[in-house]
Each structure stands twice: as C-alpha cells, then as structure tokens.
Design a protein around this motif. Structure first.
Motif, PDB file in Angstrom:
ATOM      1  N   LYS A   1       0.927  -1.179   0.059  1.00  0.00           N
ATOM      2  CA  LYS A   1       0.028   0.014  -0.193  1.00  0.00           C
ATOM      3  C   LYS A   1       0.839   1.166  -0.020  1.00  0.00           C
ATOM      4  O   LYS A   1       0.495   2.028  -0.578  1.00  0.00           O
TER       5      LYS A   1
ATOM      6  N   GLU B   1       2.258   1.739  -3.367  1.00  0.00           N
ATOM      7  CA  GLU B   1       1.293   2.225  -4.570  1.00  0.00           C
ATOM      8  C   GLU B   1       0.894   3.677  -4.167  1.00  0.00           C
ATOM      9  O   GLU B   1       0.618   4.386  -5.076  1.00  0.00           O
TER      10      GLU B   1
ATOM     11  N   LYS C   1       3.681   5.901  -5.330  1.00  0.00           N
ATOM     12  CA  LYS C   1       3.666   6.071  -7.011  1.00  0.00           C
ATOM     13  C   LYS C   1       2.546   6.957  -7.155  1.00  0.00           C
ATOM     14  O   LYS C   1       2.706   7.767  -8.114  1.00  0.00           O
ATOM     15  N   THR C   2       1.443   6.861  -6.463  1.00  0.00           N
ATOM     16  CA  THR C   2       0.255   7.746  -6.671  1.00  0.00           C
ATOM     17  C   THR C   2       0.566   9.323  -6.721  1.00  0.00           C
ATOM     18  O   THR C   2       0.405   9.987  -7.399  1.00  0.00           O
TER      19      THR C   2
ATOM     20  N   MET D   1       2.964  10.458  -9.393  1.00  0.00           N
ATOM     21  CA  MET D   1       2.186  10.742 -10.653  1.00  0.00           C
ATOM     22  C   MET D   1       1.539  12.057 -10.361  1.00  0.00           C
ATOM     23  O   MET D   1       1.392  12.511 -11.537  1.00  0.00           O
ATOM     24  N   MET D   2       0.936  12.470  -9.333  1.00  0.00           N
ATOM     25  CA  MET D   2       0.361  13.767  -9.264  1.00  0.00           C
ATOM     26  C   MET D   2       1.041  14.790  -8.984  1.00  0.00           C
ATOM     27  O   MET D   2       0.847  15.969  -9.098  1.00  0.00           O
TER      28      MET D   2
ATOM     29  N   ASP E   1      -8.728   9.549   1.516  1.00  0.00           N
ATOM     30  CA  ASP E   1      -9.282   9.984   0.412  1.00  0.00           C
ATOM     31  C   ASP E   1      -9.261   9.652  -0.892  1.00  0.00           C
ATOM     32  O   ASP E   1      -8.248   9.614  -1.363  1.00  0.00           O
ATOM     33  N   HIS E   2     -10.135   8.500  -1.106  1.00  0.00           N
ATOM     34  CA  HIS E   2     -10.120   7.690  -2.205  1.00  0.00           C
ATOM     35  C   HIS E   2     -10.675   8.472  -3.603  1.00  0.00           C
ATOM     36  O   HIS E   2     -10.378   7.854  -4.619  1.00  0.00           O
ATOM     37  N   LEU E   3     -11.498   9.346  -3.257  1.00  0.00           N
ATOM     38  CA  LEU E   3     -12.225   9.789  -4.493  1.00  0.00           C
ATOM     39  C   LEU E   3     -11.054  11.038  -5.188  1.00  0.00           C
ATOM     40  O   LEU E   3     -10.231  11.606  -4.681  1.00  0.00           O
ATOM     41  N   GLN E   4     -11.175  11.099  -6.602  1.00  0.00           N
ATOM     42  CA  GLN E   4     -10.343  11.723  -7.275  1.00  0.00           C
ATOM     43  C   GLN E   4     -10.417  13.187  -6.671  1.00  0.00           C
ATOM     44  O   GLN E   4      -9.280  13.873  -6.645  1.00  0.00           O
ATOM     45  N   GLU E   5     -11.733  13.540  -6.728  1.00  0.00           N
ATOM     46  CA  GLU E   5     -11.662  15.166  -6.224  1.00  0.00           C
ATOM     47  C   GLU E   5     -11.098  15.292  -4.941  1.00  0.00           C
ATOM     48  O   GLU E   5     -10.475  16.206  -4.626  1.00  0.00           O
ATOM     49  N   GLU E   6     -11.160  14.294  -3.976  1.00  0.00           N
ATOM     50  CA  GLU E   6     -10.652  14.459  -2.623  1.00  0.00           C
ATOM     51  C   GLU E   6      -9.203  14.647  -2.820  1.00  0.00           C
ATOM     52  O   GLU E   6      -8.442  15.583  -2.262  1.00  0.00           O
ATOM     53  N   ARG E   7      -8.483  13.756  -3.542  1.00  0.00           N
ATOM     54  CA  ARG E   7      -6.984  13.777  -3.838  1.00  0.00           C
ATOM     55  C   ARG E   7      -6.344  15.246  -4.569  1.00  0.00           C
ATOM     56  O   ARG E   7      -5.398  15.856  -4.148  1.00  0.00           O
TER      57      ARG E   7
END
Lengths: 265, 414
Positions: free
Chosen positions: B36, B39, B42-43, B46-47, B58-64
């Motif tokens: 985890k 992962e 990496k995320t 990427m961002m 915060d799993h929602l795209q908007e949250e991140r």
C-alpha cells in the motif's frame, strides 16, 4: 453482546427497514462469500423465507463451480432466482480485453436493463467497507439516479439507524446491510452458522481464491488454507489486501470509482 | 465478554490534520496492507505531490486533487488490546452532513486542533455536534507541535482555550495530548521531542476507553419494526433496544396499552430462551392482538416510557432549505413515524459562535441549531436520551432526506 450477534442484528435491522419501505425489492447474489452470507441473513431476517427475488448477474464468464452452487441452493432454499445477462453484448463477443468496458457491459448494463424491465425500487447488496476505499464511502441506503449514477459528492445524511425514506419515482436505492462487516467476520460467521460455500475459497494444490468474480479476471492467492479455521488463521496474520487478485481494483486510474459512479456494484 | 470493536470519530477544523493522524495511526500500528505504501508513493509521484498520508482515506479523485475530504469513511486497525474502527469526518462546513453521518456512528471522539491556529470555526461546530450526539469519551489532540518547536507554552495556551470552550458544552475531555501526526510524536510512540509531556500517547488513551452503558439491565424496550405472516406464525419483529425478553413474559404494547403474553421467541437456525438488548428478534403472542410498526413492547411490572403529543428538542439543521414556523414535517423516532408541525422556535444559535441569533424566530437555516416545539399528529413513545438513546433522539425528514437530527429535552415536564 457478542461481536457476531451485533453484526448480525444490525444487518437484520437494515434488511427489515428496506423491506418495510419497498415491497418491490430484490437481492443481488454473486454466489460469493459475502452475498451468500447476505442471503443467509435474509433467511434469518424473515424466519426461513426470502420474500423477494434473488438476482444473479451472469457475465457468462463465471466459474463452473458457481453455476453448480447456484442451481443446488436455489432449489434447496426455495429461492425465486432470476438471471440477468447482457446477451446482446456477449453475442457481439464482449470479453475482458478492455476491463472497464467489459465490467460495464456485462455487469452494470446487464443489471440496469434488468432493473428497467423488472421495475425494482431497491436492491440489497453484500458490499463491505473494508473491501475497498471507495466502498468505505458508501451509505447504507444509497440512491442512484435514472442513469444509474452514484452522486458520491452529494450523499444524503444518515444517522442513528435512520435511513433515507421513500425515493422519488425514478430513483432506485442500493441497500447495503453488510457495510460494517470485515472479511474475517464473514468467515467467523460462516463457521458459526455453518453456511455452505463454494469450494473455490478452499486451497487446492497450494492455491485458493480469496475474492471471486469472473474466471477471466481474478487470480488465486498462494495458500494452504483448505478449511474455514485455516482461512480465519490466514486472515489473522496476512498483510495482503482482500481484492489484490481482482483486476478492477487497480489504484492508479481510479477504476473502481469510475465503475461505481456508473453503477457498478 | 467485552465488545470486540470500538468506533471512534476524528473531527476538527479543515487542515488541522485529521487524515494525516489516521494515516499515522495505521502506519505505526502496522495496519497497512502490503504494497500500500509503495502504491501510495507512486500515486503521489504521478500527481506531482509529496507523500500524503491523507490519500489512504481520501479515495475519491476530487478529494486527492483538491486535498480535502468530501465524505466520511471508515477504516479498521488494531492494537494489542482492542480492535478499532476509525471514522474520518470531513472538516469543511460544506460537507457538514457527511461529518454528522460519520460521527453518529461513533462511541468516542478525537478532536484535533492545530497548535498554530487554535480553535477555529469547525472546531467549535464539530464540538457542538459531539455534545449533541451525546459523545462523552473525548480526547483532544493538539497537532503540528513540530511547527511550534514543541513548545510547552504554546500547548498550554491552546489547551486553555479549548478546555474553556468545551466546558460551555458540558464536554470534559478525558485526555489532552500534544502530538505531531506528520512526525509521529505521541501517536503510537512517546515523543522524544516533547519530553515535558508525561501523559499517555493517543493509542494508550484510546485503549483506556470503555464500552458505554449496559443496556440489557434496563427495562424492556422493543420497538416493532414490522409484522410478518409468511407462514402460520404471526411474528412481531424488531430490535431490543434495552432490557430482555423471554417466553411467557407479560408485555404491554405502547402507546395503545394492549396487554398480552409472549408465546414464543422466533429465530431461524438458532433458539435462545432469553434475548437481550441489541438483538434483532421476532416474537409471537398468545392472543392475536392488532399492532403495527411503531408500537413499543414493554414489560409489565417494569417502568414504562413516556407518551407525548408535543415534542420539545434541540435540533441541528443540515439542509439548504430552511425550516419555517408552521411548516409540516415528517419525524422519525426509533421505528415511529409521525407528521408534525413546527409550533415554536424557542431559541436559535449559530453553531460555530454559539451565540444566539435574536429576532428571527420564524425559520431555522442550514447549520443552525435550535430548541423547538413541535405538535405531533399522533402520540409517540419516548424516553430520556440518557436512559434509552434510541427513544430519546429523532430525525426530521424533508423532501425524502434527513434534514435534521435532534435530542428530546424536557420530556417529563409540562
């Protein structure tokens, strides 16, 4: 109060609330451990009866063990079993080349068409918060709009076991009576209640399935757990996520969010 | 046997570090699934962002992308002593209904306050909600101590501010702990940077919390959820909220005052002689009495709850459509459902400043709290919130959604 009794009683309470409000309700049964446990909970809720249809979304890519289990227990438990299938897409050769597209066509669209046809107002589903971060954001009573979309940015409040009431005509509700269960609770409960389970979960030749979907898109894990006790022991010590073998859960592309927004289960 | 799982909510002002604290709790208790962290790294790469613990929740795209928590979530972890469910609640005012949804499931709370910013608008509002929901076991953590050079004076200053504020709400925190969620000070491990603090870490403090009330020792309250007749049995189904029930018990159904006797306890795949509070159950009765959802089964010889026609309560309004004096609204209390009219707004307060809003007693607006009187279309069965919470709290429903939560006040009064 015992932990499993508490989980069970809460689920039964939710199922009764849903059935009280919506007579035109159905339950989704994937034949996996969670939805089979949910089915068992429904039988407990209604004292041995299941007073609504049980729907299996058949992608055509399920394991043969799943089909066998479905036929056996539909009969033994006297279920009103209905099969939802997107035959059109299958005839056109739909398969897991693009996973997002395949899941959408064979699961989401199959279900959507089926609901349109049967006019179900609410569906019971066996999803759990500990399965995936996106599922942890779900409500117990979760509305979907006409296009099946999940408006995750504007979910209705829920408090003190009071849930959303009558949905508007065009909306259907997803009801999640098992959100509060964890994977290990499921197995402890299966053991306590002696709930029958498909063999796929039990290790053969050093491999077992921990989460079951289509045979094309899920991989078994390395395991020697060939009994319920061994599975419980394995879960107590593991550090691997439950759905690590499931293709649609990949973190990077927000695939699960996209799928769920479109109406995936 | 004790409860296996303990639910606690983390609340506080936006950016005071709720999600970071949760990430730290998971990391320090080794509760993250394998891979985890990789992962996550990496995320974040990427961002184009530094590693954020908050992404674990915060799993929602908007949250991140916006670095905010939109909706409440839950996550599981355990210590040597207990298993926990952490409920993360959004800090933005805009997502208040999500915060309340999360907090209503908790048995205890951690209130997080930024050591640099101190008590802010949502700190106050969230505290008020904790009080309204009846949460008594509260830990205050003063976060970001690293940003104030771990200074004791700063901690004492904020501590004084928050304690004085909470006492106005009758909330007396069990622990007040200086932490840095980012650096891991006093979360699972005692901080070397905060040598002057001799109290417990966050985890140690949580482990001291106990289960709330023992409901089975109180008088029987079994609100009927539904009546089933799938076969020859006519079963009254519901969840026992307090007390216990067994075969041959003499029972009274309220508010109709029907008396009868328990003929059988009905269960599938199980048979218990006595069932206790918390259990969803079914019973049959010796006489075929008429009853329906909403009636409350009580026991003859035990104290009985109160029946009211007019309700007085403190409510928290969480809808953009205001609640107007004279308006008809749908009220749910346990399994009872009744229409009522907002007869009077006794007082109204801003939930953040806790200052009363004078003059306008004609309507209640989003995020406001008020003491109200409602006239009910038919009588309902209630009890003091502190005795049986399920019969002492209610929700109001407007346009099919819950728009307010409330606690009854003055039920034994005039």
């Amino acid at each position: 109060m015992e932990h499993l009794d508490e989980l069970e009683s809460r689920s039964i309470y939710i199922i009764r609330e849903a059935y009280k409000q919506y007579k035109n309700i159905a339950m989704l049964w994937s034949i996996g451990k969670d939805s089979t446990t949910l089915l068992w909970l429904c039988r407990k809720t209604f004292f041995g009866h299941v007073p609504f249809p049980v729907v299996h979304i058949d992608t055509g890519y399920k394991f043969k063990e799943i089909y066998e289990f479905r036929e056996n227990y539909a009969k033994e438990w006297d279920l009103n079993l209905l099969i939802a299938k997107n035959q059109k897409a299958l005839d056109k050769g739909m398969g897991p080349i693009s996973k997002l597209e395949c899941c959408t066509q064979l699961k989401t669209i199959a279900l959507k068409n089926f609901i349109d046809e049967k006019k179900f107002k609410a569906l019971l589903l066996g999803i759990r918060r500990d399965e995936h971060g996106i599922r942890a954001k779900e409500r117990v009573f979760s509305p979907r709009d006409t296009n099946f979309k999940w408006d995750y940015k504007n979910q209705p409040p829920e408090l003190w076991d009071q849930y959303k009431t009558k949905a508007k005509e065009e909306i259907h509700l997803r009801v999640h009576p098992m959100l509060h269960w964890r994977e290990i609770d499921i197995w402890k409960y299966i053991k306590r209640e002696n709930i029958p389970m498909t063999d796929l979960y039990f290790a053969k030749n050093g491999k077992r399935y921990r989460s079951i979907g289509c045979h094309t898109c899920c991989n078994p894990i390395d395991s020697d757990a060939d009994t319920i006790d061994k599975i419980i022991h394995e879960l107590e010590t593991t550090n691997t996520a439950e759905r690590s073998g499931r293709a649609q859960d990949k973190e990077q592309a927000y695939m699960m969010q996209k799928l769920r927004m479109l109406g995936y289960m | 046997m004790g409860k296996e799982q303990f639910n606690f909510v983390i609340v506080g002002h936006v950016d005071h570090g709720k999600s970071t604290l949760i990430g730290r709790l998971l990391y320090d208790t080794n509760s993250l699934p394998e891979g985890k962290m990789d992962e996550l790294k990496k995320t974040c790469e990427m961002m184009g962002k530094p590693l954020e613990f908050a992404y674990l929740l915060d799993h929602l795209q908007e949250e991140r992308e916006q670095n905010i928590t939109i909706d409440t979530t839950q996550i599981f972890f355990k210590t040597q002593k207990k298993e926990y469910v952490i409920i993360d609640a959004p800090g933005h005012k805009e997502f208040l209904k999500n915060m309340i949804t999360g907090a209503s499931l908790a048995e205890s709370a951690i209130l997080i306050v930024d050591a640099k910013e101190g008590v802010q608008e949502q700190t106050k509002r969230h505290s008020y909600i904790l009080g309204l929901l009846g949460l008594k076991q509260v830990i205050v953590v003063i976060n970001k101590m690293d940003l104030v050079e771990y200074k004791k004076e700063k901690f004492e200053e904020i501590k004084k501010e928050i304690v004085s504020f909470l006492s106005r709400l009758n909330i007396y925190p069990s622990f007040i702990i200086p932490i840095s969620a980012m650096e891991g000070d006093n979360i699972a491990n005692k901080s070397k940077n905060i040598g002057w603090y001799e109290g417990l870490t966050v985890l140690e403090a949580l482990d001291t919390f106990k289960d709330t009330d023992i409901m089975e020792e109180k008088a029987l309250r079994l609100p009927i959820q539904d009546v089933y007749k799938f076969d020859e049995r006519r079963i009254l189904a519901g969840r026992i909220e307090s007390g216990k029930i067994k075969k041959n018990d003499e029972i009274i159904l309220l508010p109709e005052y029907t008396e009868t006797i328990v003929k059988s306890i009905e269960e599938f795949n199980r048979q218990r002689d006595v069932v206790e509070a918390g259990i969803s159950i079914g019973i049959t009765t010796t006489e075929p009495i008429f009853t329906e959802r909403g009636s409350v089964i009580c026991k003859k010889g035990e104290n009985l709850p109160k029946i009211i026609n007019t309700l007085q309560g403190n409510i928290f309004w969480m809808s953009k459509t205001p609640f107007k004096k004279g308006e008809r609204i749908f009220l749910k209390l346990a399994t009872q459902e009744v229409e009522c009219i907002l007869e009077k707004i006794i007082t109204k307060m801003n939930s953040s400043s806790l200052e009363s809003i004078g003059n306008d007693e004609t309507q209640i607006e989003n995020t406001e709290v008020a003491k109200i009187i409602c006239k009910l279309d038919k009588p309902i069965v209630v009890e003091d919130f502190n005795i049986t919470p399920e019969l002492g709290r209610f929700v109001l429903i407007q346009n099919e959604d819950i728009c307010a939560g409330g606690i009854l006040t003055n039920i034994y009064g005039d």
